[in-house]
Design a protein around this motif. Structure first.
Motif, PDB file in Angstrom:
ATOM      1  N   TYR A  27       7.150 -94.866  19.073  1.00  0.00           N
ATOM      2  CA  TYR A  27       7.081 -95.891  17.940  1.00  0.00           C
ATOM      3  C   TYR A  27       7.013 -95.271  16.411  1.00  0.00           C
ATOM      4  O   TYR A  27       5.903 -94.319  16.304  1.00  0.00           O
ATOM      5  N   GLU A  28       7.770 -95.512  15.412  1.00  0.00           N
ATOM      6  CA  GLU A  28       7.718 -94.809  14.188  1.00  0.00           C
ATOM      7  C   GLU A  28       7.639 -95.954  13.428  1.00  0.00           C
ATOM      8  O   GLU A  28       8.493 -97.013  13.351  1.00  0.00           O
ATOM      9  N   LYS A  30       8.978 -97.956  10.277  1.00  0.00           N
ATOM     10  CA  LYS A  30      10.450 -98.132   9.743  1.00  0.00           C
ATOM     11  C   LYS A  30      10.262 -98.045   8.074  1.00  0.00           C
ATOM     12  O   LYS A  30       9.415 -98.830   7.518  1.00  0.00           O
ATOM     13  N   PHE A 122      12.307 -87.381   9.893  1.00  0.00           N
ATOM     14  CA  PHE A 122      11.715 -87.828  11.517  1.00  0.00           C
ATOM     15  C   PHE A 122      12.558 -87.352  12.816  1.00  0.00           C
ATOM     16  O   PHE A 122      12.501 -87.712  13.757  1.00  0.00           O
ATOM     17  N   ASP A 123      13.740 -86.240  12.599  1.00  0.00           N
ATOM     18  CA  ASP A 123      14.147 -85.718  13.714  1.00  0.00           C
ATOM     19  C   ASP A 123      14.843 -84.171  13.101  1.00  0.00           C
ATOM     20  O   ASP A 123      14.981 -83.953  11.946  1.00  0.00           O
ATOM     21  N   ARG A 141      11.168 -83.725  18.430  1.00  0.00           N
ATOM     22  CA  ARG A 141      10.187 -83.895  17.598  1.00  0.00           C
ATOM     23  C   ARG A 141       9.273 -82.759  17.424  1.00  0.00           C
ATOM     24  O   ARG A 141       8.490 -82.485  16.629  1.00  0.00           O
ATOM     25  N   THR A 156       6.541 -85.525   7.472  1.00  0.00           N
ATOM     26  CA  THR A 156       6.783 -85.775   8.977  1.00  0.00           C
ATOM     27  C   THR A 156       5.877 -86.740   9.415  1.00  0.00           C
ATOM     28  O   THR A 156       4.944 -86.035   9.947  1.00  0.00           O
ATOM     29  N   PRO A 157       5.818 -87.849   9.302  1.00  0.00           N
ATOM     30  CA  PRO A 157       4.934 -88.988   9.961  1.00  0.00           C
ATOM     31  C   PRO A 157       4.805 -88.733  11.295  1.00  0.00           C
ATOM     32  O   PRO A 157       5.636 -88.361  12.032  1.00  0.00           O
ATOM     33  N   PHE A 159       4.301 -90.071  15.230  1.00  0.00           N
ATOM     34  CA  PHE A 159       4.716 -91.131  16.051  1.00  0.00           C
ATOM     35  C   PHE A 159       3.606 -91.441  17.254  1.00  0.00           C
ATOM     36  O   PHE A 159       2.757 -90.704  17.240  1.00  0.00           O
ATOM     37  N   LEU A 179       9.011-101.535  12.637  1.00  0.00           N
ATOM     38  CA  LEU A 179       8.691-100.359  13.454  1.00  0.00           C
ATOM     39  C   LEU A 179      10.413 -99.811  13.840  1.00  0.00           C
ATOM     40  O   LEU A 179      11.514-100.770  13.834  1.00  0.00           O
ATOM     41  N   LYS A 182      11.943 -95.507  19.981  1.00  0.00           N
ATOM     42  CA  LYS A 182      12.989 -94.699  20.173  1.00  0.00           C
ATOM     43  C   LYS A 182      12.362 -94.145  21.671  1.00  0.00           C
ATOM     44  O   LYS A 182      11.203 -93.772  21.942  1.00  0.00           O
ATOM     45  N   TRP A 197      17.586 -96.410  20.309  1.00  0.00           N
ATOM     46  CA  TRP A 197      16.704 -96.585  19.026  1.00  0.00           C
ATOM     47  C   TRP A 197      17.014 -98.037  18.887  1.00  0.00           C
ATOM     48  O   TRP A 197      17.816 -98.804  18.985  1.00  0.00           O
TER      49      TRP A 197
END
Length: 318
Positions: A27-28, A30, A122-123, A141, A156-157, A159, A179, A182, A197
């Motif tokens: 979970y990231e 949004k 994020f990727d 990640r 880079t937050p 997850f 959120l 993924k 996703w």
């Protein structure tokens, strides 16, 4: 080095995964900004492409130092360009003043001083000598984390794996949009709106195409009192209702200018709709609306205008 052109993977709107499947998902947060794929050929330069593939590098000179920060590292990264408000939340309205300036570098440089951009990465899609798109999310990640991307204008937050309910409540309490869930074992599917996703928003929202408008009453007679909204389905624009609330006076005036510039004699909806007093426009303006539910016929119930989406074209919604 010639880097592969990679279209961004897109999330499917939905709900949290079931409790039984929760531990198989990451979970990231949004973020509310402009999606970008970042190309770093390892020579100190950086190229930013929008979701549509347009080169938007010149609009964000404050992100140019990222190339030097990574030195000789060759990479293609996926992320979101945001502008933060005073309490650290991404604010799309603030970012709008930065968008669309790729052809005006002097103005972009001035705006960078007053509304700084921040790149949330994020990727990792390509790193070193090869692609990572077929690798699972966890490996991509880990590769991204190895770059150590932290700075004034990029980050880079983190997850979390599992605990989706707690993550959703935390974002709600913080006033965030929602959120992105993924699947931990999922590969990266370029250009695909994938069920691997899932975006979970605290409000139901929809990206819509403006097909016409109705004048307001009284002093608002030359300004829009309501917009006629459509969704693209099988190459056609289907009418899904009208919206007449949610904008400020300044937004109403800005919309009026855009609508006048797009004026058309023909109804763009299929099948055509009969709306007395409607003024039709070329279906090229994209917006986002919040709404309560949909009728069985697909019409939006209690819609409210959320924002214009200058970063999207009607073709992006197909």
């Amino acid at each position: 080095m010639d880097l592969p052109r990679i279209a961004p993977m897109l999330a499917t709107p939905g709900r949290l995964p079931s409790a039984a499947a929760d531990e198989r998902w990451a979970y990231e947060v949004k973020y509310d900004g402009q999606r970008t794929v970042v190309y770093l050929p390892g020579d100190g330069t950086v190229l930013l492409r929008s979701r549509s593939g347009a080169d938007i590098t010149a609009a964000y000179p404050d992100l140019a130092p990222l190339g030097a920060a990574l030195g000789g590292t060759v990479a293609v990264l996926d992320g979101e360009i945001v502008a933060f408000d005073d309490v650290g939340r991404s604010d799309f309205e603030r970012l709008q003043s930065r968008m669309g300036l790729a052809g005006a570098p002097a103005k972009a440089a001035r705006m960078a001083r007053t509304v700084p951009a921040h790149l949330v990465v994020f990727d990792a899609l390509f790193l070193g000598g090869g692609p990572l798109t077929s690798s699972p999310y966890t490996e991509r990640r880990a590769a991204l984390a190895s770059l150590g991307l932290t700075g004034t204008h990029w980050s880079t937050p983190a997850f979390i794996a599992g605990h989706g309910e707690r993550a959703l409540e935390a974002t709600r309490g913080a006033g965030l949009e929602g959120l992105i869930a993924k699947r931990l074992d999922s590969g990266y599917e370029p250009g695909v709106r994938s069920r691997a996703w899932v975006k979970i928003r605290h409000l139901r929202t929809a990206d819509v195409v403006v097909g016409g408008w109705l004048p307001g009453r009284g002093r608002l007679g030359d300004l829009p009192g309501a917009l006629l909204l459509g969704e693209r389905q099988a190459g056609r624009l289907r009418h899904i209702g009208n919206v007449g609330t949610g904008w400020s006076d300044a937004e109403r005036r800005a919309l009026a200018g855009l609508l006048r510039a797009a004026a058309s004699a023909d109804c763009p909806f299929t099948p055509p709709v009969a709306v007395p007093g409607a003024r039709w426009v070329l279906p090229r303006l994209v917006g986002e609306v919040a709404y309560a539910t949909r009728t069985r016929a697909g019409l939006l119930r209690h819609p409210s205008w959320h924002r214009l989406r200058p970063d999207l074209t009607p073709e992006d919604l197909s």
